[in-house]
Design a protein around this motif. Structure first.
Motif, PDB file in Angstrom:
ATOM      1  N   MET A   1       5.178 -12.425 -14.871  1.00  0.00           N
ATOM      2  CA  MET A   1       4.998 -12.496 -13.507  1.00  0.00           C
ATOM      3  C   MET A   1       3.989 -13.462 -13.142  1.00  0.00           C
ATOM      4  N   THR A   2       4.209 -13.748 -11.781  1.00  0.00           N
ATOM      5  CA  THR A   2       3.254 -14.953 -11.298  1.00  0.00           C
ATOM      6  C   THR A   2       2.165 -14.172 -10.283  1.00  0.00           C
ATOM      7  N   LEU A   3       2.677 -13.033  -9.765  1.00  0.00           N
ATOM      8  CA  LEU A   3       1.728 -12.630  -8.739  1.00  0.00           C
ATOM      9  C   LEU A   3       0.753 -11.475  -9.463  1.00  0.00           C
ATOM     10  N   PRO A   4      -0.593 -11.711  -9.066  1.00  0.00           N
ATOM     11  CA  PRO A   4      -1.669 -10.744  -9.728  1.00  0.00           C
ATOM     12  C   PRO A   4      -1.334  -9.234  -9.330  1.00  0.00           C
ATOM     13  N   ALA A   5      -1.752  -8.431  -9.987  1.00  0.00           N
ATOM     14  CA  ALA A   5      -1.676  -7.071  -9.663  1.00  0.00           C
ATOM     15  C   ALA A   5      -2.224  -6.319  -8.586  1.00  0.00           C
ATOM     16  N   ASP A   6      -2.923  -6.937  -8.041  1.00  0.00           N
ATOM     17  CA  ASP A   6      -3.608  -6.603  -6.756  1.00  0.00           C
ATOM     18  C   ASP A   6      -2.792  -7.023  -5.339  1.00  0.00           C
ATOM     19  N   THR A   7      -2.260  -7.996  -5.873  1.00  0.00           N
ATOM     20  CA  THR A   7      -1.078  -8.603  -4.622  1.00  0.00           C
ATOM     21  C   THR A   7       0.027  -7.555  -4.620  1.00  0.00           C
ATOM     22  N   ILE A   8       0.688  -7.466  -5.939  1.00  0.00           N
ATOM     23  CA  ILE A   8       1.650  -6.692  -6.101  1.00  0.00           C
ATOM     24  C   ILE A   8       1.536  -5.053  -5.564  1.00  0.00           C
ATOM     25  N   ALA A   9       0.216  -4.619  -5.635  1.00  0.00           N
ATOM     26  CA  ALA A   9      -0.023  -3.650  -5.192  1.00  0.00           C
ATOM     27  C   ALA A   9      -0.086  -3.505  -3.701  1.00  0.00           C
ATOM     28  N   ALA A  10      -0.698  -4.389  -2.937  1.00  0.00           N
ATOM     29  CA  ALA A  10      -0.832  -4.866  -1.528  1.00  0.00           C
ATOM     30  C   ALA A  10       0.700  -4.701  -0.839  1.00  0.00           C
ATOM     31  N   LEU A  11       1.446  -5.515  -1.589  1.00  0.00           N
ATOM     32  CA  LEU A  11       2.844  -5.603  -1.051  1.00  0.00           C
ATOM     33  C   LEU A  11       3.770  -4.328  -0.992  1.00  0.00           C
ATOM     34  N   ALA A  12       3.322  -3.610  -2.225  1.00  0.00           N
ATOM     35  CA  ALA A  12       4.241  -2.175  -2.429  1.00  0.00           C
ATOM     36  C   ALA A  12       3.639  -1.265  -1.173  1.00  0.00           C
ATOM     37  N   ALA A  13       2.370  -1.462  -0.900  1.00  0.00           N
ATOM     38  CA  ALA A  13       1.758  -0.644   0.068  1.00  0.00           C
ATOM     39  C   ALA A  13       2.208  -1.038   1.486  1.00  0.00           C
ATOM     40  N   GLU A  14       2.443  -2.362   1.656  1.00  0.00           N
ATOM     41  CA  GLU A  14       2.990  -2.831   3.068  1.00  0.00           C
ATOM     42  C   GLU A  14       4.271  -2.172   3.294  1.00  0.00           C
ATOM     43  N   LEU A  15       5.125  -2.267   2.084  1.00  0.00           N
ATOM     44  CA  LEU A  15       6.569  -1.850   2.381  1.00  0.00           C
ATOM     45  C   LEU A  15       6.627  -0.378   2.595  1.00  0.00           C
ATOM     46  N   ALA A  16       5.817   0.614   1.732  1.00  0.00           N
ATOM     47  CA  ALA A  16       5.665   1.988   1.888  1.00  0.00           C
ATOM     48  C   ALA A  16       5.227   2.275   3.566  1.00  0.00           C
ATOM     49  N   GLU A  17       4.376   1.254   4.070  1.00  0.00           N
ATOM     50  CA  GLU A  17       3.960   1.497   5.507  1.00  0.00           C
ATOM     51  C   GLU A  17       4.859   1.348   6.446  1.00  0.00           C
ATOM     52  N   ALA A  18       5.872   0.481   6.036  1.00  0.00           N
ATOM     53  CA  ALA A  18       7.045  -0.276   6.617  1.00  0.00           C
ATOM     54  C   ALA A  18       7.923   0.849   6.684  1.00  0.00           C
ATOM     55  N   GLU A  19       8.190   1.527   5.563  1.00  0.00           N
ATOM     56  CA  GLU A  19       9.313   2.811   5.602  1.00  0.00           C
ATOM     57  C   GLU A  19       8.652   3.877   6.657  1.00  0.00           C
ATOM     58  N   ARG A  20       7.427   4.251   6.502  1.00  0.00           N
ATOM     59  CA  ARG A  20       6.687   5.111   7.128  1.00  0.00           C
ATOM     60  C   ARG A  20       6.972   4.896   8.848  1.00  0.00           C
ATOM     61  N   THR A  21       6.696   3.884   9.224  1.00  0.00           N
ATOM     62  CA  THR A  21       6.867   3.457  10.606  1.00  0.00           C
ATOM     63  C   THR A  21       8.099   2.927  11.063  1.00  0.00           C
ATOM     64  N   ARG A  22       9.145   3.029  10.011  1.00  0.00           N
ATOM     65  CA  ARG A  22      10.579   2.185  10.369  1.00  0.00           C
ATOM     66  C   ARG A  22      10.306   0.689  10.912  1.00  0.00           C
ATOM     67  N   GLY A  23       9.356   0.234  10.340  1.00  0.00           N
ATOM     68  CA  GLY A  23       9.322  -1.207  10.835  1.00  0.00           C
ATOM     69  C   GLY A  23       9.577  -2.276   9.601  1.00  0.00           C
ATOM     70  N   THR A  24       9.345  -3.547   9.859  1.00  0.00           N
ATOM     71  CA  THR A  24       9.575  -4.667   8.927  1.00  0.00           C
ATOM     72  C   THR A  24       8.336  -5.432   8.713  1.00  0.00           C
ATOM     73  N   ILE A  25       8.422  -5.975   7.675  1.00  0.00           N
ATOM     74  CA  ILE A  25       7.070  -6.939   7.322  1.00  0.00           C
ATOM     75  C   ILE A  25       7.783  -8.293   7.030  1.00  0.00           C
ATOM     76  N   PRO A  26       6.910  -9.297   7.328  1.00  0.00           N
ATOM     77  CA  PRO A  26       7.213 -10.786   6.999  1.00  0.00           C
ATOM     78  C   PRO A  26       7.828 -10.867   5.453  1.00  0.00           C
ATOM     79  N   ARG A  27       8.669 -11.933   5.448  1.00  0.00           N
ATOM     80  CA  ARG A  27       9.141 -11.947   4.124  1.00  0.00           C
ATOM     81  C   ARG A  27       8.207 -12.293   3.086  1.00  0.00           C
ATOM     82  N   ILE A  28       8.393 -11.713   1.842  1.00  0.00           N
ATOM     83  CA  ILE A  28       7.308 -12.013   0.880  1.00  0.00           C
ATOM     84  C   ILE A  28       7.634 -13.392   0.119  1.00  0.00           C
TER      85      ILE A  28
END
Length: 262
Positions: A1-28
Motif C-alpha cells: 500500500m502507498t497511502l498511510p493508515a490515517d488517510t485510508i481511515a479518513a477516506l473510509a469515513a468520508e464514504l460512510a458519511e456520503a452513504e449516510r447523507t446519500r451524497g458523493t465525494i470527489p474522486r479519490i
C-alpha cells in the motif's frame, strides 16, 4: 500500500458519511493519484468494519466488472468485489426507496448461495459448482458515492464496488438443473425493453466469477464461507432509473423480477 493508515481511515469515513447523507465525494484518484488497488481494498475494509461495528450483518459478496458489457460501459477492464449487508436485500415485487441511493442504476445478474466453504489458489469452475447450493436470479442496484466522471477501479473498489442493494427472484435452481451459460436477461423499464444479454457474458460462465473471487480472497488470506450469497456480475450494461420507474427483468426458465423505485 502507498497511502498511510490515517488517510485510508479518513477516506473510509468520508464514504460512510456520503452513504449516510446519500451524497458523493470527489474522486479519490484525483486527490491521491498514487493510490493502488491494495489501498482501495484497505479503504473498503475499514468502511466495512465500521458498518459491522454499527450492527449491520454481512450476508455475502458482490463481484463487478466481470463482463465485456460492463467493462466497456465503465472503461474499467478488471473485475472487483465488495460486501453485501442484510439490510440491502429485497425480494421481487418490492418497492425500493429511490432516495436511499446515489446515481441509481440496475444490472442483470445471477446470485449463488454457497453450501460449502470455497478457497483458492487455483479455484476452478468445477470447484465453484461443487460448492454452490443453488442459483437465483438477481438485480443489482448500483449506488455510487464517488463522482462518476473519470472514475478508476481504485475509486470503484473503495466505494464498495458501487454496490447498493440487490433484488432476488423467487426461483431457485441447483447448478445441474440448468445450463447457466444460457440464462437470459431481458430488462425493461416502464414496459420498454432497455437491455438484453445471456449469463455466458460473465467470464464465459457466471459461476466462474465465484471461482475468481475465491482466488482473490486467497491472496488476502481469506476464504468464502458456507451460507454466503455471491452476486456474480452483470451480463448487461447498467440501466439508469428514476423515481417512479417500474423495472421488470425476464429470466425465462428462472422467472421474472419486478420492483418499483418510489
Amino acid at each position: 500500500m502507498t497511502l498511510p493508515a490515517d488517510t485510508i481511515a479518513a477516506l473510509a469515513a468520508e464514504l460512510a458519511e456520503a452513504e449516510r447523507t446519500r451524497g458523493t465525494i470527489p474522486r479519490i484518484t484525483a486527490r491521491h493519484p498514487e493510490a493502488t488497488i491494495e489501498d482501495s481494498y484497505a479503504i473498503q475494509g475499514v468502511w466495512r468494519d465500521s458498518q459491522l461495528a454499527a450492527g449491520r450483518t454481512l450476508v455475502g459478496r458482490k463481484i463487478g466488472l466481470t463482463s465485456k458489457a460492463m467493462q466497456q460501459a465503465t472503461g474499467i477492464a478488471e473485475p472487483d468485489y465488495g460486501v453485501m449487508f442484510d439490510d440491502t436485500v429485497y425480494v421481487t415485487g418490492s418497492e425500493i426507496p429511490f432516495d436511499d441511493f446515489s446515481n441509481v442504476r440496475i444490472e442483470v445478474e445471477l446470485a449463488f448461495a454457497l453450501k460449502a466453504p470455497l478457497e483458492g489458489p487455483d479455484c476452478t469452475l468445477e470447484d465453484a459448482l461443487a460448492a454452490i447450493d443453488y442459483v437465483v436470479p438477481a438485480l443489482e442496484v448500483l449506488n455510487s458515492h464517488i463522482e462518476l466522471e473519470g472514475r478508476t477501479i481504485v475509486d470503484t473498489i473503495s466505494d464498495n464496488a458501487a454496490y447498493g442493494a440487490m433484488v432476488l427472484g423467487d426461483v431457485r435452481m441447483r447448478p445441474d438443473e440448468i445450463d447457466l451459460r444460457w440464462v437470459p436477461g431481458v430488462l425493461s423499464r416502464n414496459g420498454e425493453i432497455e437491455e438484453t444479454g445471456v449469463a455466458a457474458g460473465v467470464l464465459g460462465h457466471p459461476a466462474r466469477g465465484v471461482a475468481w473471487l475465491a482466488d482473490k480472497f486467497h491472496q488476502h488470506g481469506q476464504r468464502l464461507q458456507a451460507g454466503e450469497l455471491i452476486l456474480a456480475g452483470s451480463f448487461t450494461r447498467p440501466m439508469w432509473v428514476s423515481r417512479g420507474d417500474a423495472v421488470l427483468c425476464d429470466y425465462h426458465e428462472m422467472g421474472t423480477i419486478e420492483c418499483r423505485f418510489v
